[in-house]
Design a protein around this motif. Sequence first.
Motif, PDB file in Angstrom:
ATOM      1  N   ASP A 243      28.140 -22.741  -5.455  1.00 17.70           N
ATOM      2  CA  ASP A 243      27.801 -21.797  -6.525  1.00 17.70           C
ATOM      3  C   ASP A 243      28.620 -20.514  -6.448  1.00 17.70           C
ATOM      4  O   ASP A 243      28.531 -19.664  -7.329  1.00 17.70           O
ATOM      5  N   GLY A 244      29.398 -20.348  -5.371  1.00 19.71           N
ATOM      6  CA  GLY A 244      30.185 -19.134  -5.206  1.00 19.71           C
ATOM      7  C   GLY A 244      29.363 -18.039  -4.555  1.00 19.71           C
ATOM      8  O   GLY A 244      28.221 -18.238  -4.132  1.00 19.71           O
ATOM      9  N   GLU A 245      29.935 -16.837  -4.471  1.00 23.90           N
ATOM     10  CA  GLU A 245      29.253 -15.745  -3.779  1.00 23.90           C
ATOM     11  C   GLU A 245      28.300 -14.982  -4.687  1.00 23.90           C
ATOM     12  O   GLU A 245      27.552 -14.116  -4.216  1.00 23.90           O
ATOM     13  N   GLY A 246      28.281 -15.278  -5.975  1.00 28.32           N
ATOM     14  CA  GLY A 246      27.337 -14.622  -6.870  1.00 28.32           C
ATOM     15  C   GLY A 246      27.871 -13.318  -7.427  1.00 28.32           C
ATOM     16  O   GLY A 246      28.767 -12.691  -6.859  1.00 28.32           O
ATOM     17  N   GLU A 247      27.286 -12.893  -8.540  1.00 29.18           N
ATOM     18  CA  GLU A 247      27.739 -11.663  -9.179  1.00 29.18           C
ATOM     19  C   GLU A 247      27.120 -10.441  -8.512  1.00 29.18           C
ATOM     20  O   GLU A 247      26.125 -10.533  -7.787  1.00 29.18           O
TER      21      GLU A 247
ATOM     22  N   LEU B 137      37.515   8.309  -4.352  1.00 34.21           N
ATOM     23  CA  LEU B 137      37.760   9.318  -3.324  1.00 34.21           C
ATOM     24  C   LEU B 137      38.033   8.625  -1.987  1.00 34.21           C
ATOM     25  O   LEU B 137      37.365   7.649  -1.637  1.00 34.21           O
ATOM     26  N   PRO B 138      39.001   9.102  -1.219  1.00 32.02           N
ATOM     27  CA  PRO B 138      39.461   8.381  -0.026  1.00 32.02           C
ATOM     28  C   PRO B 138      38.375   8.036   0.983  1.00 32.02           C
ATOM     29  O   PRO B 138      38.427   6.980   1.606  1.00 32.02           O
ATOM     30  N   ASP B 139      37.374   8.904   1.163  1.00 32.26           N
ATOM     31  CA  ASP B 139      36.357   8.674   2.193  1.00 32.26           C
ATOM     32  C   ASP B 139      35.109   7.965   1.664  1.00 32.26           C
ATOM     33  O   ASP B 139      34.131   7.807   2.405  1.00 32.26           O
ATOM     34  N   MET B 140      35.137   7.537   0.404  1.00 28.41           N
ATOM     35  CA  MET B 140      33.983   6.860  -0.181  1.00 28.41           C
ATOM     36  C   MET B 140      33.842   5.460   0.405  1.00 28.41           C
ATOM     37  O   MET B 140      34.824   4.751   0.618  1.00 28.41           O
ATOM     38  N   LYS B 141      32.592   5.075   0.658  1.00 21.87           N
ATOM     39  CA  LYS B 141      32.288   3.729   1.152  1.00 21.87           C
ATOM     40  C   LYS B 141      31.228   3.088   0.259  1.00 21.87           C
ATOM     41  O   LYS B 141      30.414   3.786  -0.348  1.00 21.87           O
ATOM     42  N   TYR B 142      31.249   1.750   0.218  1.00 17.59           N
ATOM     43  CA  TYR B 142      30.369   1.003  -0.676  1.00 17.59           C
ATOM     44  C   TYR B 142      29.612  -0.087   0.068  1.00 17.59           C
ATOM     45  O   TYR B 142      30.169  -0.764   0.936  1.00 17.59           O
ATOM     46  N   LEU B 143      28.348  -0.256  -0.281  1.00 19.73           N
ATOM     47  CA  LEU B 143      27.583  -1.447   0.055  1.00 19.73           C
ATOM     48  C   LEU B 143      27.319  -2.159  -1.265  1.00 19.73           C
ATOM     49  O   LEU B 143      26.601  -1.643  -2.123  1.00 19.73           O
ATOM     50  N   VAL B 144      27.918  -3.335  -1.431  1.00 17.70           N
ATOM     51  CA  VAL B 144      27.796  -4.090  -2.680  1.00 17.70           C
ATOM     52  C   VAL B 144      26.789  -5.219  -2.469  1.00 17.70           C
ATOM     53  O   VAL B 144      26.851  -5.956  -1.486  1.00 17.70           O
ATOM     54  N   VAL B 145      25.837  -5.333  -3.395  1.00 14.93           N
ATOM     55  CA  VAL B 145      24.729  -6.278  -3.263  1.00 14.93           C
ATOM     56  C   VAL B 145      24.973  -7.515  -4.122  1.00 14.93           C
ATOM     57  O   VAL B 145      25.247  -7.405  -5.328  1.00 14.93           O
ATOM     58  N   ARG B 146      24.850  -8.674  -3.484  1.00 17.65           N
ATOM     59  CA  ARG B 146      24.919  -9.952  -4.191  1.00 17.65           C
ATOM     60  C   ARG B 146      23.713 -10.804  -3.809  1.00 17.65           C
ATOM     61  O   ARG B 146      23.272 -10.780  -2.661  1.00 17.65           O
ATOM     62  N   ARG B 147      23.217 -11.562  -4.768  1.00 20.61           N
ATOM     63  CA  ARG B 147      22.155 -12.514  -4.488  1.00 20.61           C
ATOM     64  C   ARG B 147      22.781 -13.756  -3.874  1.00 20.61           C
ATOM     65  O   ARG B 147      23.765 -14.288  -4.389  1.00 20.61           O
ATOM     66  N   GLU B 148      22.248 -14.211  -2.738  1.00 21.82           N
ATOM     67  CA  GLU B 148      22.798 -15.396  -2.096  1.00 21.82           C
ATOM     68  C   GLU B 148      22.490 -16.628  -2.946  1.00 21.82           C
ATOM     69  O   GLU B 148      21.337 -16.872  -3.313  1.00 21.82           O
ATOM     70  N   GLU B 149      23.514 -17.390  -3.254  1.00 19.57           N
ATOM     71  CA  GLU B 149      23.335 -18.577  -4.083  1.00 19.57           C
ATOM     72  C   GLU B 149      22.760 -19.726  -3.264  1.00 19.57           C
ATOM     73  O   GLU B 149      22.863 -19.753  -2.035  1.00 19.57           O
ATOM     74  N   LEU B 150      22.158 -20.689  -3.942  1.00 15.09           N
ATOM     75  CA  LEU B 150      21.472 -21.786  -3.261  1.00 15.09           C
ATOM     76  C   LEU B 150      22.433 -22.695  -2.503  1.00 15.09           C
ATOM     77  O   LEU B 150      22.111 -23.210  -1.438  1.00 15.09           O
ATOM     78  N   THR B 151      23.623 -22.889  -3.048  1.00 13.15           N
ATOM     79  CA  THR B 151      24.607 -23.746  -2.388  1.00 13.15           C
ATOM     80  C   THR B 151      25.954 -23.035  -2.366  1.00 13.15           C
ATOM     81  O   THR B 151      26.261 -22.234  -3.262  1.00 13.15           O
ATOM     82  N   PRO B 152      26.787 -23.301  -1.363  1.00  7.64           N
ATOM     83  CA  PRO B 152      28.113 -22.670  -1.284  1.00  7.64           C
ATOM     84  C   PRO B 152      28.960 -22.916  -2.525  1.00  7.64           C
ATOM     85  O   PRO B 152      29.802 -22.090  -2.880  1.00  7.64           O
TER      86      PRO B 152
END
Length: 276
Positions: free
Chosen positions: A163-167, A146-161
Amino acid sequence: MSSSVQGGRVTKNTTTTTTARRRRVQHPKKTRASIKSQPQGHEYERNGSQYNPSSSLPLVERTNKLSIQEFTSKYIPPECLTYTIKNTEKYSDGEQKYNFSIHSAASIPTTDLNACFDLIEETSSEAYRNSSTGWSPSKKKKEMKLPDMKYLVVRREELTPSDGEGEVVGFMSFMITYEDGKEVVYLYEIHLSAEVQKQGLGKRLLLVLMEIGRRVGVEKAMLTVFTSNGVAQRLYEAIGFETDEYSPRPRRLRNGMVKEPDYRIMSVRLDGGPYV
C-alpha cells in the motif's frame, strides 16, 4: 506569530514574533575566560550528556550544527516516532498505528513539504487574514525553509507494504533556538488532517516536542497561539503550558480604548519528564 486550530488543527504564524525575537535575542558570547571555566574531566552538562571540552559552541549552536541523522540519534528515541491508537471501532483490527519521520528543512522531501504547506493553507489562512499579521503564502514558505527548522511528519501505517508509506496526515515543525536570551525548543506548526483528529495525536506530538527539548537540555518549550483559538489553548494548558512572561499585554490607546493582543505566547519549563 500565532498558533491556531481550524477544524481541530493547529498552526503557528511567526512573521511578527520572529522579527521581535531577533531584536530581543542576544546570543551568548564566548570569551577565552568563559571557555576555560567550562567543566572538565567527567563532569556533565545539564541534559545529562558528558561534557566535551573540545566543543566551545553554546548549546543551541552546537545542536543545530548536527546533521539530522545525528540529531535523531542523540535526542529522539525510537518510541517517539510511533503512536498507536488502540480499542477503536474506526478500524477493523481495533487499532491504528502512525509513524513519524524526522527531517530538517534541507532534507524534507519536496512532496512532504508541499503537503505540510497545504495543511497550513487549508486550515489557517483565514485565521491569518483575520489577524494583525495577515496571510502571505510566500512568507510562510520562506519561514518553512529556515535552516534550523526541523519536522516530524505523520503518516498512517498502511495495512500491507504494497500500500506504500501512506499520505501525510499531519506534521509538527520546531526549532532549537533562543527566546529572550533563553535556550528553548520553539513550536512553529502543528497540524492534523480532519480524519485523524480526536485520537490523541496532537497531545502525542506536543509531548514528543517536550521530550526532545528535555534531552537537548533547553530550559523551556514555547509556542504562540491566537487568543481566539480556545481549542488549541485548552490543549496546551492541559499539558502544562502557561502564559509566558513575554506574552504581549493589553495596550491602552490614546482615545482611552484598550486593545487586546490577538496572540498569546505560552511556555512550559522542561524540568520534569520523561514526557514520552
